[in-house]
Design a protein around this motif. Structure first.
Motif, PDB file in Angstrom:
ATOM      1  N   ALA A 113       6.003  -2.705   3.014  1.00 24.84           N
ATOM      2  CA  ALA A 113       5.332  -1.791   3.932  1.00 24.84           C
ATOM      3  C   ALA A 113       3.830  -1.794   3.686  1.00 24.84           C
ATOM      4  CB  ALA A 113       5.886  -0.378   3.753  1.00 24.84           C
ATOM      5  N   PRO A 114       3.047  -1.494   4.719  1.00 24.25           N
ATOM      6  CA  PRO A 114       1.608  -1.353   4.502  1.00 24.25           C
ATOM      7  C   PRO A 114       1.321  -0.203   3.537  1.00 24.25           C
ATOM      8  CG  PRO A 114       2.227  -0.622   6.719  1.00 24.25           C
ATOM      9  CD  PRO A 114       3.426  -1.266   6.129  1.00 24.25           C
ATOM     10  N   LYS A 115       0.271  -0.356   2.768  1.00 28.00           N
ATOM     11  CA  LYS A 115      -0.080   0.661   1.783  1.00 28.00           C
ATOM     12  C   LYS A 115      -1.122   1.648   2.310  1.00 28.00           C
ATOM     13  CE  LYS A 115       0.849  -2.496  -2.090  1.00 28.00           C
ATOM     14  NZ  LYS A 115       2.273  -2.232  -1.936  1.00 28.00           N
ATOM     15  N   SER A 116      -1.734   1.347   3.443  1.00 32.62           N
ATOM     16  CA  SER A 116      -2.859   2.143   3.927  1.00 32.62           C
ATOM     17  C   SER A 116      -2.461   3.169   4.987  1.00 32.62           C
ATOM     18  CB  SER A 116      -3.941   1.216   4.493  1.00 32.62           C
ATOM     19  OG  SER A 116      -3.401   0.398   5.522  1.00 32.62           O
ATOM     20  N   VAL A 117      -1.175   3.230   5.340  1.00 31.45           N
ATOM     21  CA  VAL A 117      -0.692   4.249   6.277  1.00 31.45           C
ATOM     22  C   VAL A 117       0.534   4.911   5.661  1.00 31.45           C
ATOM     23  CG1 VAL A 117      -1.547   3.010   8.307  1.00 31.45           C
ATOM     24  CG2 VAL A 117       0.809   2.664   7.566  1.00 31.45           C
ATOM     25  N   PRO A 118       0.838   6.150   6.041  1.00 34.46           N
ATOM     26  CA  PRO A 118       2.051   6.792   5.538  1.00 34.46           C
ATOM     27  C   PRO A 118       3.287   5.938   5.844  1.00 34.46           C
ATOM     28  CG  PRO A 118       0.662   8.395   6.667  1.00 34.46           C
ATOM     29  CD  PRO A 118       0.066   7.047   6.930  1.00 34.46           C
ATOM     30  N   LEU A 119       4.232   5.900   4.907  1.00 35.70           N
ATOM     31  CA  LEU A 119       5.405   5.042   5.070  1.00 35.70           C
ATOM     32  C   LEU A 119       6.137   5.333   6.368  1.00 35.70           C
ATOM     33  CD1 LEU A 119       7.343   2.893   3.984  1.00 35.70           C
ATOM     34  CD2 LEU A 119       8.478   4.692   2.645  1.00 35.70           C
ATOM     35  N   ALA A 120       6.334   6.600   6.701  1.00 35.64           N
ATOM     36  CA  ALA A 120       7.061   6.933   7.932  1.00 35.64           C
ATOM     37  C   ALA A 120       6.342   6.382   9.161  1.00 35.64           C
ATOM     38  CB  ALA A 120       7.231   8.448   8.051  1.00 35.64           C
ATOM     39  N   ASP A 121       5.003   6.468   9.175  1.00 29.78           N
ATOM     40  CA  ASP A 121       4.254   5.991  10.336  1.00 29.78           C
ATOM     41  C   ASP A 121       4.403   4.491  10.541  1.00 29.78           C
ATOM     42  OD1 ASP A 121       3.467   8.597  10.519  1.00 29.78           O
ATOM     43  OD2 ASP A 121       1.303   8.203  10.393  1.00 29.78           O
TER      44      ASP A 121
END
Length: 314
Positions: A113-121
């Motif tokens: 997952a991307p690290k720069s946005v909230p996981l849920a988003d």
């Protein structure tokens, strides 16, 4: 665990929020503790029974093609992914989805997952991001300096398509309604045409290299897009119930896009997000128990932008 399922095809009220046995991963599978899934229009078409040919599902069925979450258990033969890893993925469309507290996924469809946005988003990314990526790069072979028309840029796919085309060095012409024109402009569109007041065939005065149709337009409107494309160009169409128009005399190709899961491409999109070159937009965050109501709103045309669906933590 809690999940939303439908036991028969039909209107949104066939969806039930209910207790389901927690699944156990088999060989090549992992179990994900779901941070979020998202709503996609195809979810409503599958639930309504309109996709039984191309996407046969076994009833009862849990919707939710996108997933973002944390690996909770792994099956045999898993390498390179471990319990505790945050991942995202585009799940097999004919299998049970992520509208649940836990879901099984083939390990090979997942990417960190991307690290720069909230996981849920991050659940807002997979299907729509891959649709935009595959349209532009797999099918249209977009290159810097080209003129690109994105018809229906105000939706979730359009937001990514505008950003990706602009990042690739294209001149981007986008159609959008008043509600989404500001978002399309901020995504990088060079020109925005208000499709509610202006015909795209009148507004586009110079030929484009690519016309990407993302909107459920009338057949004559779709056919008219081919007239805007230069000889040797391409029309890519995502509304698969209408074939993409073409013009053999001018060597304008028409391509129908059926999005596919691709973990490597998804990883490229994640890298763009973490470099600040691709924005993830989330319009709403809806609790899992309210998914039936979300489907009902979508059926009425009252859902705008990308909606993520978040299970409760208990």
């Amino acid at each position: 665990m809690k999940a939303v399922r439908f036991h028969e095809y039909g209107a949104p009220d066939v969806l039930r929020y209910e207790d389901v046995e927690q699944p156990v991963p088999g060989a090549g599978q992992v179990r994900i503790r779901v941070a979020a899934t998202s709503f996609n229009p195809v979810d409503g078409n599958i639930r309504g029974g309109f996709m039984q040919g191309p996407i046969p599902v076994q009833l009862p069925h849990t919707p939710g093609i996108d997933v973002a979450g944390t690996i909770d258990a792994v099956g045999e033969g898993i390498d390179g992914i471990a319990v505790g890893d945050d991942v995202i993925g585009f799940l097999p469309m004919d299998g049970n989805g992520a509208a649940a507290q836990y879901v099984l996924a083939p390990a090979d469809v997942l990417t960190p997952a991307p690290k720069s946005v909230p996981l849920a988003d991050a659940a807002a990314l997979p299907l729509v991001g891959l649709t935009a990526y595959q349209a532009l790069f797999d099918h249209a072979k977009i290159t810097a300096g080209q003129r690109v028309l994105i018809n229906g840029a105000g939706g979730a796919v359009g937001g990514y398509a505008v950003q990706l085309a602009k990042n690739a060095g294209a001149h981007v012409i986008a159609t959008a309604g008043p509600r989404s024109s500001e978002a399309v402009t901020s995504a990088g569109a060079d020109e925005v045409i208000d499709h509610t007041t202006t015909s795209v065939t009148v507004a586009v005065t110079e030929p484009v290299d690519l016309a990407l149709n993302l909107a459920p337009v009338a057949p004559d409107e779709l056919a008219s897009l081919v007239t805007l494309v230069r000889p040797g160009g391409v029309v890519v169409n995502t509304t698969v119930w209408m074939p993409a128009p073409s013009d053999e005399e001018r060597d304008v190709r028409g391509i129908d896009l059926f999005v596919r899961s691709d973990a490597d491409q998804l990883a490229q999109l994640v890298a763009l997000i973490d470099r600040g070159e691709l924005r993830v937009d989330v319009a709403e965050r809806v609790p899992l128990a309210e998914l039936p109501a979300l489907h009902a709103r979508a059926a009425e045309g009252a859902v705008h932008g990308k909606v993520i669906v978040v299970p409760s933590a208990d």
